[in-house]
Design a protein around this motif. Sequence first.
Motif, short mmCIF file in Angstrom:
data_model
loop_
_atom_site.label_atom_id
_atom_site.label_comp_id
_atom_site.label_asym_id
_atom_site.label_seq_id
_atom_site.Cartn_x
_atom_site.Cartn_y
_atom_site.Cartn_z
N VAL A 1 35.96 128.48 19.44
CA VAL A 1 37.14 127.87 18.81
C VAL A 1 37.09 126.34 18.81
O VAL A 1 37.70 125.70 17.96
CB VAL A 1 38.46 128.33 19.48
N LYS A 2 36.35 125.74 19.75
CA LYS A 2 36.29 124.28 19.81
C LYS A 2 35.27 123.70 18.85
O LYS A 2 35.54 122.73 18.14
CB LYS A 2 35.98 123.83 21.25
N THR A 3 34.10 124.31 18.80
CA THR A 3 33.02 123.78 17.96
C THR A 3 32.90 124.50 16.62
O THR A 3 32.29 123.99 15.70
CB THR A 3 31.68 123.90 18.68
N LEU A 4 33.46 125.72 16.55
CA LEU A 4 33.35 126.62 15.40
C LEU A 4 31.91 127.08 15.17
O LEU A 4 31.60 127.65 14.12
CB LEU A 4 33.92 125.99 14.12
N LYS A 5 31.06 126.84 16.12
CA LYS A 5 29.68 127.29 16.02
C LYS A 5 29.64 128.81 16.16
O LYS A 5 30.27 129.39 17.04
CB LYS A 5 28.83 126.64 17.10
N THR A 6 28.87 129.45 15.29
CA THR A 6 28.73 130.90 15.32
C THR A 6 28.12 131.36 16.64
O THR A 6 27.13 130.78 17.12
CB THR A 6 27.84 131.38 14.16
N ALA A 7 28.72 132.37 17.22
CA ALA A 7 28.25 132.88 18.51
C ALA A 7 27.20 133.97 18.32
O ALA A 7 27.33 134.82 17.42
CB ALA A 7 29.42 133.44 19.30
N ASN A 8 26.17 133.94 19.16
CA ASN A 8 25.17 135.01 19.19
C ASN A 8 25.40 135.93 20.38
O ASN A 8 25.07 137.11 20.33
CB ASN A 8 23.76 134.42 19.25
N LYS A 9 25.98 135.36 21.43
CA LYS A 9 26.35 136.16 22.59
C LYS A 9 27.53 135.49 23.28
O LYS A 9 27.81 134.30 23.09
CB LYS A 9 25.18 136.30 23.56
N LYS A 10 28.24 136.26 24.07
CA LYS A 10 29.45 135.76 24.73
C LYS A 10 29.10 134.95 25.99
O LYS A 10 28.16 135.28 26.70
CB LYS A 10 30.36 136.92 25.12
N LYS A 11 29.89 133.88 26.20
CA LYS A 11 29.80 133.10 27.42
C LYS A 11 31.18 133.10 28.07
O LYS A 11 32.19 132.96 27.39
CB LYS A 11 29.35 131.67 27.13
N GLU A 12 31.23 133.24 29.39
CA GLU A 12 32.50 133.42 30.09
C GLU A 12 33.46 132.26 29.91
O GLU A 12 34.67 132.45 29.82
CB GLU A 12 32.23 133.65 31.59
N GLU A 13 32.96 131.04 29.83
CA GLU A 13 33.83 129.87 29.79
C GLU A 13 34.27 129.50 28.37
O GLU A 13 34.99 128.52 28.18
CB GLU A 13 33.12 128.68 30.44
N VAL A 14 33.86 130.26 27.39
CA VAL A 14 34.13 129.92 26.00
C VAL A 14 35.22 130.83 25.42
O VAL A 14 35.26 132.03 25.70
CB VAL A 14 32.85 130.04 25.14
N THR A 15 36.10 130.24 24.61
CA THR A 15 37.12 131.01 23.89
C THR A 15 36.64 131.24 22.46
O THR A 15 36.12 130.32 21.82
CB THR A 15 38.46 130.25 23.86
N TYR A 16 36.86 132.47 21.97
CA TYR A 16 36.31 132.85 20.67
C TYR A 16 37.41 133.33 19.72
O TYR A 16 38.46 133.80 20.14
CB TYR A 16 35.28 133.97 20.82
N ARG A 17 37.12 133.20 18.42
CA ARG A 17 37.91 133.82 17.37
C ARG A 17 36.96 134.49 16.40
O ARG A 17 35.80 134.08 16.24
CB ARG A 17 38.77 132.80 16.61
N ALA A 18 37.47 135.52 15.72
CA ALA A 18 36.73 136.16 14.63
C ALA A 18 37.32 135.69 13.31
O ALA A 18 38.54 135.60 13.16
CB ALA A 18 36.82 137.68 14.74
#
Length: 281
Positions: A246-263
């Motif tokens: 959500v901060k960088t809007l960079k596409t995720a390849n795998k989840k990281k515990e400290e990162v918040t995500y949106r679809a």
Amino acid sequence: MKVFYTTKGLQEALHVTPIENAIGFVPTMGALHQGHISLVEKALEENSTVVVSIFVNPTQFDNEGDLDKYPRTLEEDTKLLAKTSENIFIFAPSASEIYGQKITSKKYDFGKLAEEMEGKHRKGHFDGVATVLNHLFRIIEPDKAYFGEKDFQQLQIVKKLVVLENIPVTIVGCPILREEDGLAMSSRNKRLTEEQRRNAVFISEILRKTAADFSNKTVGELNQFAKNAFAENEHLELEYFEIANVKTLKTANKKKEEVTYRAFVAAYAGEVRLIDNIALN
């Protein structure tokens, strides 16, 4: 409530109006719905004066046909705002009032924020958004400006804009408002046929399923599920499905515990392009 068509008229009215605490600003392209009204109501709660702009900005469209077909409903919009509050200033300028004789965008360096999702598929879109907002912020000089999270990438871009341009305004993000069946409210929904409208709810259904499964499936599995689901849906054409930081809007390849995500999703129902997103964790 008053409608202003010129910068001079609006600024004169703001100048003589007692400003008890702050000016709130809700920028729109019209064809208003309850999602817009929720932003206006939030602005009314937090500010003594609220300006709502209604302006279909030509520089943020990369498709001339989309610009031509964008709904323009100023009379209906004015009535809807009047029902909300009489303490609203409506600014409905022409393109020449905003841009002068040369309707062009300024080029901005938003870095990676503008290179993902919408940036990939709508060249020059965010330059157009930023250019018109820069003009409007300087005309209105609001203390706070309100944006819906449906355009989440745009919200992040606007936050970057005010830093780049040193504009003293607080950007307030507000939750997505949805229809009873889950479809995100959007001015573009007015262009949908009844059948397209029924089928469009599939977008929010996929997002809700992604959110429900986020804790126990990998990013790859979630991506594959969504893309397969759209491939099997004959009523919608998927442009992109992305899970992003959500901060960088960079596409995720795998989840990281400290990162918040949106679809995030962009899809076409016929010629109508719809976007939506959902928080995942």
